[in-house]
Design a protein around this motif. Structure first.
Motif, PDB file in Angstrom:
ATOM      1  N   PRO A  51       0.819  -1.236   0.000  1.00 57.59           N
ATOM      2  CA  PRO A  51       0.000   0.000   0.000  1.00 57.59           C
ATOM      3  C   PRO A  51       0.842   1.270   0.000  1.00 57.59           C
ATOM      4  O   PRO A  51       0.301   2.360   0.191  1.00 57.59           O
ATOM      5  N   TRP A  52       2.150   1.131  -0.230  1.00 57.80           N
ATOM      6  CA  TRP A  52       3.040   2.269  -0.024  1.00 57.80           C
ATOM      7  C   TRP A  52       3.005   3.280  -1.161  1.00 57.80           C
ATOM      8  O   TRP A  52       3.053   4.490  -0.918  1.00 57.80           O
ATOM      9  N   SER A  53       3.000   2.748  -2.384  1.00 58.22           N
ATOM     10  CA  SER A  53       2.983   3.630  -3.554  1.00 58.22           C
ATOM     11  C   SER A  53       4.082   4.684  -3.513  1.00 58.22           C
ATOM     12  O   SER A  53       3.877   5.852  -3.871  1.00 58.22           O
ATOM     13  N   GLY A  54       5.253   4.255  -3.055  1.00 55.89           N
ATOM     14  CA  GLY A  54       6.419   5.133  -3.094  1.00 55.89           C
ATOM     15  C   GLY A  54       6.557   6.100  -1.933  1.00 55.89           C
ATOM     16  O   GLY A  54       7.563   6.808  -1.824  1.00 55.89           O
ATOM     17  N   ARG A  55       5.549   6.158  -1.057  1.00 55.64           N
ATOM     18  CA  ARG A  55       5.619   7.125   0.043  1.00 55.64           C
ATOM     19  C   ARG A  55       6.590   6.652   1.133  1.00 55.64           C
ATOM     20  O   ARG A  55       6.620   5.488   1.494  1.00 55.64           O
ATOM     21  N   PHE A  56       7.350   7.586   1.633  1.00 55.80           N
ATOM     22  CA  PHE A  56       8.359   7.309   2.674  1.00 55.80           C
ATOM     23  C   PHE A  56       9.281   6.160   2.245  1.00 55.80           C
ATOM     24  O   PHE A  56       9.558   5.224   3.007  1.00 55.80           O
ATOM     25  N   HIS A 108      -1.373 -13.653   9.273  1.00 57.36           N
ATOM     26  CA  HIS A 108      -0.914 -13.054   8.013  1.00 57.36           C
ATOM     27  C   HIS A 108      -1.518 -11.663   7.824  1.00 57.36           C
ATOM     28  O   HIS A 108      -0.806 -10.703   7.496  1.00 57.36           O
ATOM     29  N   GLU A 109      -2.820 -11.554   8.046  1.00 60.79           N
ATOM     30  CA  GLU A 109      -3.483 -10.258   7.835  1.00 60.79           C
ATOM     31  C   GLU A 109      -3.010  -9.222   8.844  1.00 60.79           C
ATOM     32  O   GLU A 109      -2.823  -8.046   8.503  1.00 60.79           O
ATOM     33  N   ILE A 110      -2.824  -9.647  10.076  1.00 64.10           N
ATOM     34  CA  ILE A 110      -2.281  -8.698  11.058  1.00 64.10           C
ATOM     35  C   ILE A 110      -0.895  -8.248  10.605  1.00 64.10           C
ATOM     36  O   ILE A 110      -0.513  -7.090  10.779  1.00 64.10           O
ATOM     37  N   GLY A 111      -0.147  -9.168   9.996  1.00 66.26           N
ATOM     38  CA  GLY A 111       1.162  -8.812   9.444  1.00 66.26           C
ATOM     39  C   GLY A 111       1.046  -7.682   8.429  1.00 66.26           C
ATOM     40  O   GLY A 111       1.827  -6.720   8.449  1.00 66.26           O
ATOM     41  N   HIS A 112       0.059  -7.783   7.546  1.00 62.01           N
ATOM     42  CA  HIS A 112      -0.183  -6.684   6.603  1.00 62.01           C
ATOM     43  C   HIS A 112      -0.480  -5.392   7.369  1.00 62.01           C
ATOM     44  O   HIS A 112       0.086  -4.334   7.070  1.00 62.01           O
ATOM     45  N   ALA A 113      -1.376  -5.501   8.341  1.00 61.80           N
ATOM     46  CA  ALA A 113      -1.772  -4.298   9.077  1.00 61.80           C
ATOM     47  C   ALA A 113      -0.597  -3.677   9.829  1.00 61.80           C
ATOM     48  O   ALA A 113      -0.534  -2.465  10.004  1.00 61.80           O
ATOM     49  N   MET A 161      -0.221   7.332   6.843  1.00 62.52           N
ATOM     50  CA  MET A 161       1.150   7.433   7.352  1.00 62.52           C
ATOM     51  C   MET A 161       1.505   8.890   7.604  1.00 62.52           C
ATOM     52  O   MET A 161       1.034   9.792   6.907  1.00 62.52           O
ATOM     53  N   PHE A 162       2.353   9.070   8.598  1.00 63.27           N
ATOM     54  CA  PHE A 162       2.849  10.393   8.916  1.00 63.27           C
ATOM     55  C   PHE A 162       4.367  10.327   9.056  1.00 63.27           C
ATOM     56  O   PHE A 162       4.920   9.281   9.426  1.00 63.27           O
ATOM     57  N   ALA A 163       5.027  11.438   8.811  1.00 64.17           N
ATOM     58  CA  ALA A 163       6.486  11.498   8.897  1.00 64.17           C
ATOM     59  C   ALA A 163       6.950  11.106  10.296  1.00 64.17           C
ATOM     60  O   ALA A 163       6.280  11.447  11.278  1.00 64.17           O
ATOM     61  N   PRO A 164       8.060  10.353  10.382  1.00 64.49           N
ATOM     62  CA  PRO A 164       8.929   9.935   9.266  1.00 64.49           C
ATOM     63  C   PRO A 164       8.600   8.553   8.706  1.00 64.49           C
ATOM     64  O   PRO A 164       9.435   7.928   8.079  1.00 64.49           O
ATOM     65  N   GLY A 165       7.362   8.069   8.948  1.00 62.41           N
ATOM     66  CA  GLY A 165       6.973   6.766   8.423  1.00 62.41           C
ATOM     67  C   GLY A 165       6.066   6.016   9.392  1.00 62.41           C
ATOM     68  O   GLY A 165       6.023   4.790   9.418  1.00 62.41           O
ATOM     69  N   GLU A 166       5.343   6.807  10.188  1.00 63.82           N
ATOM     70  CA  GLU A 166       4.455   6.194  11.177  1.00 63.82           C
ATOM     71  C   GLU A 166       3.117   5.827  10.545  1.00 63.82           C
ATOM     72  O   GLU A 166       2.439   6.678   9.958  1.00 63.82           O
ATOM     73  N   ILE A 167       2.735   4.552  10.685  1.00 68.79           N
ATOM     74  CA  ILE A 167       1.414   4.106  10.249  1.00 68.79           C
ATOM     75  C   ILE A 167       0.426   4.483  11.337  1.00 68.79           C
ATOM     76  O   ILE A 167       0.618   4.148  12.510  1.00 68.79           O
ATOM     77  N   SER A 168      -0.603   5.193  10.960  1.00 69.01           N
ATOM     78  CA  SER A 168      -1.604   5.617  11.933  1.00 69.01           C
ATOM     79  C   SER A 168      -2.913   5.850  11.205  1.00 69.01           C
ATOM     80  O   SER A 168      -3.052   6.807  10.438  1.00 69.01           O
ATOM     81  N   TRP A 215       3.866   1.101  13.044  1.00 67.72           N
ATOM     82  CA  TRP A 215       3.094   1.786  14.070  1.00 67.72           C
ATOM     83  C   TRP A 215       3.987   2.134  15.270  1.00 67.72           C
ATOM     84  O   TRP A 215       4.969   1.442  15.544  1.00 67.72           O
ATOM     85  N   THR A 216       3.566   3.167  16.000  1.00 66.88           N
ATOM     86  CA  THR A 216       4.056   3.372  17.360  1.00 66.88           C
ATOM     87  C   THR A 216       3.269   2.422  18.261  1.00 66.88           C
ATOM     88  O   THR A 216       2.044   2.316  18.128  1.00 66.88           O
ATOM     89  N   LEU A 217       3.969   1.736  19.134  1.00 65.53           N
ATOM     90  CA  LEU A 217       3.300   0.759  20.003  1.00 65.53           C
ATOM     91  C   LEU A 217       2.866   1.391  21.321  1.00 65.53           C
ATOM     92  O   LEU A 217       3.522   2.320  21.782  1.00 65.53           O
ATOM     93  N   PRO A 218       1.795   0.838  21.917  1.00 68.31           N
ATOM     94  CA  PRO A 218       0.991  -0.265  21.401  1.00 68.31           C
ATOM     95  C   PRO A 218      -0.073   0.200  20.402  1.00 68.31           C
ATOM     96  O   PRO A 218      -0.398   1.386  20.361  1.00 68.31           O
ATOM     97  N   ILE A 219      -0.584  -0.750  19.642  1.00 66.11           N
ATOM     98  CA  ILE A 219      -1.598  -0.459  18.630  1.00 66.11           C
ATOM     99  C   ILE A 219      -2.980  -0.794  19.205  1.00 66.11           C
ATOM    100  O   ILE A 219      -3.237  -1.934  19.563  1.00 66.11           O
ATOM    101  N   PRO A 220      -3.858   0.208  19.293  1.00 67.89           N
ATOM    102  CA  PRO A 220      -5.208  -0.094  19.788  1.00 67.89           C
ATOM    103  C   PRO A 220      -5.920  -1.090  18.873  1.00 67.89           C
ATOM    104  O   PRO A 220      -5.781  -1.033  17.646  1.00 67.89           O
ATOM    105  N   VAL A 221      -6.666  -1.996  19.478  1.00 66.19           N
ATOM    106  CA  VAL A 221      -7.364  -3.036  18.715  1.00 66.19           C
ATOM    107  C   VAL A 221      -8.806  -3.160  19.212  1.00 66.19           C
ATOM    108  O   VAL A 221      -9.068  -3.159  20.410  1.00 66.19           O
TER     109      VAL A 221
END
Ligand SMILES: [Zn+2]
Length: 262
Positions: free
Chosen positions: A87-92, A210-215, A182-189, A99-105
Protein backbone atom coordinates in the motif's frame (compact mmCIF):
# COMPACT_ATOMS: atom_id res chain seq x y z
CA UNK A 1 15.13 -66.85 16.50
CA UNK A 2 12.10 -64.82 17.34
CA UNK A 3 11.76 -66.75 20.53
CA UNK A 4 15.29 -65.87 21.55
CA UNK A 5 14.71 -62.19 20.99
CA UNK A 6 11.48 -62.29 22.90
CA UNK A 7 13.14 -63.99 25.82
CA UNK A 8 15.83 -61.35 25.98
CA UNK A 9 13.27 -58.63 25.92
CA UNK A 10 11.47 -60.13 28.86
CA UNK A 11 14.68 -60.39 30.84
CA UNK A 12 15.45 -56.82 29.95
CA UNK A 13 12.24 -55.51 31.37
CA UNK A 14 12.50 -57.58 34.47
CA UNK A 15 15.99 -56.48 35.28
CA UNK A 16 15.16 -52.87 34.67
CA UNK A 17 12.52 -53.25 37.34
CA UNK A 18 14.99 -54.91 39.65
CA UNK A 19 17.42 -52.08 39.14
CA UNK A 20 14.74 -49.60 40.14
CA UNK A 21 14.06 -51.56 43.29
CA UNK A 22 17.73 -51.55 44.15
CA UNK A 23 17.92 -47.86 43.62
CA UNK A 24 14.88 -47.16 45.68
CA UNK A 25 15.63 -49.20 48.74
CA UNK A 26 19.38 -49.42 48.78
CA UNK A 27 19.66 -53.01 47.60
CA UNK A 28 19.75 -56.19 49.56
CA UNK A 29 16.34 -57.44 48.54
CA UNK A 30 15.53 -61.01 49.42
CA UNK A 31 13.75 -61.77 46.15
CA UNK A 32 16.83 -62.80 44.24
CA UNK A 33 15.80 -66.29 43.24
CA UNK A 34 14.96 -65.46 39.62
CA UNK A 35 18.10 -63.54 38.75
CA UNK A 36 21.41 -65.20 38.04
CA UNK A 37 24.95 -63.84 37.84
CA UNK A 38 25.02 -64.69 34.11
CA UNK A 39 22.27 -62.26 33.20
CA UNK A 40 23.02 -59.69 35.84
CA UNK A 41 26.38 -58.63 34.50
CA UNK A 42 25.29 -57.37 31.06
CA UNK A 43 22.04 -55.93 32.34
CA UNK A 44 23.74 -53.64 34.80
CA UNK A 45 24.78 -51.40 31.95
CA UNK A 46 21.32 -51.29 30.45
CA UNK A 47 20.00 -48.21 32.26
CA UNK A 48 22.89 -46.15 30.95
CA UNK A 49 21.78 -46.52 27.35
CA UNK A 50 18.08 -46.89 28.03
CA UNK A 51 16.28 -44.18 26.03
CA UNK A 52 13.92 -43.63 28.95
CA UNK A 53 16.68 -42.33 31.16
CA UNK A 54 17.73 -38.73 31.38
CA UNK A 55 19.33 -37.66 28.09
CA UNK A 56 23.03 -37.05 28.08
CA UNK A 57 23.74 -33.36 28.43
CA UNK A 58 24.58 -31.88 25.07
CA UNK A 59 26.93 -28.97 24.79
CA UNK A 60 25.07 -25.90 23.49
CA UNK A 61 25.74 -25.30 19.85
CA UNK A 62 25.28 -21.92 18.21
CA UNK A 63 22.73 -22.53 15.49
CA UNK A 64 22.53 -20.34 12.44
CA UNK A 65 19.24 -18.48 11.98
CA UNK A 66 16.70 -20.16 9.71
CA UNK A 67 16.75 -17.10 7.50
CA UNK A 68 20.12 -15.32 7.25
CA UNK A 69 20.31 -11.67 8.26
CA UNK A 70 20.99 -10.49 4.74
CA UNK A 71 17.90 -12.24 3.46
CA UNK A 72 15.76 -10.86 6.28
CA UNK A 73 16.92 -7.34 5.42
CA UNK A 74 16.27 -7.90 1.71
CA UNK A 75 12.76 -9.13 2.41
CA UNK A 76 12.05 -6.28 4.82
CA UNK A 77 13.22 -3.91 2.11
CA UNK A 78 11.01 -5.47 -0.54
CA UNK A 79 7.85 -5.58 1.58
CA UNK A 80 8.23 -2.36 3.54
CA UNK A 81 11.35 -0.20 3.41
CA UNK A 82 11.55 0.38 -0.34
CA UNK A 83 7.88 1.45 -0.48
CA UNK A 84 7.35 -0.40 -3.73
CA UNK A 85 3.80 -1.36 -4.58
CA UNK A 86 0.69 -1.55 -2.42
CA UNK A 87 0.00 0.00 0.00
CA UNK A 88 3.04 2.27 -0.02
CA UNK A 89 2.98 3.63 -3.55
CA UNK A 90 6.42 5.13 -3.09
CA UNK A 91 5.62 7.13 0.04
CA UNK A 92 8.36 7.31 2.67
CA UNK A 93 10.60 5.23 0.47
CA UNK A 94 13.82 3.86 1.95
CA UNK A 95 12.85 3.93 5.62
CA UNK A 96 11.13 1.68 8.16
CA UNK A 97 7.38 2.23 8.29
CA UNK A 98 5.40 0.92 11.22
CA UNK A 99 3.09 1.79 14.07
CA UNK A 100 4.06 3.37 17.36
CA UNK A 101 3.30 0.76 20.00
CA UNK A 102 0.99 -0.27 21.40
CA UNK A 103 -1.60 -0.46 18.63
CA UNK A 104 -5.21 -0.09 19.79
CA UNK A 105 -7.36 -3.04 18.71
CA UNK A 106 -11.11 -3.60 18.55
CA UNK A 107 -11.78 -7.28 18.03
CA UNK A 108 -15.57 -7.00 17.82
CA UNK A 109 -15.65 -10.27 19.69
CA UNK A 110 -13.78 -12.11 16.95
CA UNK A 111 -12.26 -15.07 18.82
CA UNK A 112 -9.50 -15.72 16.27
CA UNK A 113 -8.00 -12.30 16.94
CA UNK A 114 -6.84 -13.20 20.43
CA UNK A 115 -4.55 -16.19 19.77
CA UNK A 116 -3.19 -14.41 16.71
CA UNK A 117 -2.21 -11.38 18.76
CA UNK A 118 -0.86 -13.63 21.49
CA UNK A 119 1.33 -15.46 18.96
CA UNK A 120 2.75 -12.23 17.59
CA UNK A 121 3.54 -10.85 21.02
CA UNK A 122 5.11 -14.14 22.09
CA UNK A 123 7.40 -14.14 19.06
CA UNK A 124 8.36 -10.49 19.31
CA UNK A 125 8.73 -10.63 23.07
CA UNK A 126 6.90 -7.43 23.97
CA UNK A 127 3.44 -5.90 24.05
CA UNK A 128 2.29 -4.94 20.57
CA UNK A 129 -1.45 -4.46 21.05
CA UNK A 130 -3.55 -2.29 23.29
CA UNK A 131 -6.58 -4.53 23.67
CA UNK A 132 -8.72 -2.29 25.83
CA UNK A 133 -8.69 1.41 24.98
CA UNK A 134 -10.92 1.18 21.87
CA UNK A 135 -12.49 -2.21 22.57
CA UNK A 136 -15.88 -0.67 23.22
CA UNK A 137 -15.55 2.42 21.04
CA UNK A 138 -17.91 3.26 18.21
CA UNK A 139 -15.95 2.41 15.08
CA UNK A 140 -16.73 5.78 13.52
CA UNK A 141 -14.86 7.49 16.34
CA UNK A 142 -11.72 5.39 15.98
CA UNK A 143 -8.97 7.27 14.20
CA UNK A 144 -6.05 5.00 15.08
CA UNK A 145 -6.14 1.24 15.47
CA UNK A 146 -6.98 -2.15 14.02
CA UNK A 147 -10.60 -3.26 13.83
CA UNK A 148 -11.56 -6.88 13.21
CA UNK A 149 -14.67 -7.78 11.25
CA UNK A 150 -16.08 -11.15 10.31
CA UNK A 151 -17.59 -12.01 6.93
CA UNK A 152 -16.30 -8.83 5.30
CA UNK A 153 -13.35 -9.94 3.19
CA UNK A 154 -13.03 -8.07 -0.06
CA UNK A 155 -14.11 -10.45 -2.83
CA UNK A 156 -13.96 -9.00 -6.33
CA UNK A 157 -16.60 -10.26 -8.74
CA UNK A 158 -15.51 -13.52 -10.31
CA UNK A 159 -12.51 -13.94 -8.03
CA UNK A 160 -11.58 -17.20 -6.32
CA UNK A 161 -13.14 -16.99 -2.83
CA UNK A 162 -10.27 -19.05 -1.39
CA UNK A 163 -7.74 -16.52 -2.64
CA UNK A 164 -9.71 -13.63 -1.10
CA UNK A 165 -10.44 -15.13 2.29
CA UNK A 166 -9.27 -12.07 4.25
CA UNK A 167 -7.73 -8.67 3.70
CA UNK A 168 -6.73 -5.39 5.29
CA UNK A 169 -8.44 -2.21 4.13
CA UNK A 170 -9.94 1.12 5.10
CA UNK A 171 -13.40 -0.40 5.51
CA UNK A 172 -15.32 -3.69 5.53
CA UNK A 173 -15.81 -5.23 2.09
CA UNK A 174 -13.27 -2.88 0.53
CA UNK A 175 -9.81 -3.42 -0.92
CA UNK A 176 -8.11 -0.04 -0.57
CA UNK A 177 -6.28 1.75 2.23
CA UNK A 178 -7.19 5.14 3.66
CA UNK A 179 -5.90 7.98 1.53
CA UNK A 180 -3.76 9.07 4.46
CA UNK A 181 -2.47 6.40 6.77
CA UNK A 182 1.15 7.43 7.35
CA UNK A 183 2.85 10.39 8.92
CA UNK A 184 6.49 11.50 8.90
CA UNK A 185 8.93 9.94 9.27
CA UNK A 186 6.97 6.77 8.42
CA UNK A 187 4.45 6.19 11.18
CA UNK A 188 1.41 4.11 10.25
CA UNK A 189 -1.60 5.62 11.93
CA UNK A 190 -5.17 5.06 10.77
CA UNK A 191 -8.25 2.96 11.31
CA UNK A 192 -7.42 -0.24 9.48
CA UNK A 193 -9.85 -3.11 9.16
CA UNK A 194 -8.83 -6.75 9.21
CA UNK A 195 -11.64 -8.28 7.17
CA UNK A 196 -12.01 -12.01 7.77
CA UNK A 197 -13.96 -14.56 5.75
CA UNK A 198 -16.34 -14.51 2.85
CA UNK A 199 -19.37 -16.74 2.38
CA UNK A 200 -17.20 -19.47 0.88
CA UNK A 201 -14.02 -19.24 2.94
CA UNK A 202 -13.22 -19.12 6.64
CA UNK A 203 -9.83 -17.66 7.55
CA UNK A 204 -7.47 -20.08 9.31
CA UNK A 205 -5.43 -19.05 12.36
CA UNK A 206 -2.42 -18.61 10.06
CA UNK A 207 -4.37 -16.36 7.73
CA UNK A 208 -5.41 -14.18 10.67
CA UNK A 209 -1.75 -13.74 11.67
CA UNK A 210 -0.91 -13.05 8.01
CA UNK A 211 -3.48 -10.26 7.84
CA UNK A 212 -2.28 -8.70 11.06
CA UNK A 213 1.16 -8.81 9.44
CA UNK A 214 -0.18 -6.68 6.60
CA UNK A 215 -1.77 -4.30 9.08
CA UNK A 216 1.51 -4.01 10.98
CA UNK A 217 3.40 -2.92 7.88
CA UNK A 218 4.10 -5.81 5.56
CA UNK A 219 3.16 -4.90 2.01
CA UNK A 220 4.01 -7.26 -0.82
CA UNK A 221 4.03 -11.01 -0.26
CA UNK A 222 7.31 -12.89 -0.12
CA UNK A 223 8.50 -16.43 0.47
CA UNK A 224 7.40 -16.84 4.06
CA UNK A 225 4.48 -14.47 3.72
CA UNK A 226 1.72 -15.64 1.41
CA UNK A 227 4.10 -16.99 -1.17
CA UNK A 228 5.22 -20.65 -1.33
CA UNK A 229 5.19 -21.20 2.43
CA UNK A 230 1.50 -20.52 2.91
CA UNK A 231 0.11 -17.56 4.89
CA UNK A 232 3.12 -17.43 7.20
CA UNK A 233 6.48 -19.17 6.96
CA UNK A 234 9.87 -19.00 8.66
CA UNK A 235 10.82 -15.65 7.16
CA UNK A 236 7.66 -13.92 8.35
CA UNK A 237 8.79 -13.62 11.96
CA UNK A 238 12.27 -12.10 11.61
CA UNK A 239 11.03 -9.67 8.97
CA UNK A 240 8.24 -8.48 11.27
CA UNK A 241 10.55 -8.44 14.28
CA UNK A 242 13.11 -6.39 12.36
CA UNK A 243 10.58 -3.70 11.49
CA UNK A 244 9.62 -3.39 15.14
CA UNK A 245 13.19 -3.53 16.44
CA UNK A 246 14.12 -0.34 14.60
CA UNK A 247 12.77 3.18 15.13
CA UNK A 248 10.19 4.53 12.69
CA UNK A 249 11.97 6.21 9.82
CA UNK A 250 15.21 4.24 10.14
CA UNK A 251 16.97 4.24 6.75
CA UNK A 252 17.71 0.85 5.25
CA UNK A 253 21.46 1.25 5.69
CA UNK A 254 20.98 1.64 9.44
CA UNK A 255 18.44 -1.14 9.96
CA UNK A 256 19.52 -3.77 12.49
CA UNK A 257 18.14 -7.23 11.70
CA UNK A 258 16.30 -8.90 14.55
CA UNK A 259 16.11 -12.69 14.55
CA UNK A 260 13.34 -14.53 16.39
CA UNK A 261 13.71 -17.59 18.56
CA UNK A 262 11.52 -20.45 17.47
ZN1 LIG B 1 -1.57 -11.16 2.04
Amino acid sequence: MKKTVFGRAVAHVFMAGAALVLTACGGGGSDSGSSTPVTTTPEVTTPVTDPTTTPEPVAPVATAPVVPDAEVLALADATNIASSGFPWSGRFAGVVKRWTLPIPVKTNGEPRAVPAMDAIEAKLGFVVFDRTSIAASDEATITRGIVFRQGTSYLPAGANPQAYCANVARAPLEGGYPSTFMFAPGEISARLYVNLDNPQCTASPEIVIHEIGHALGLGAHFKGFGDDDGPIGPAFWPVLATLYANPIGTPKTSVVVKQVKN
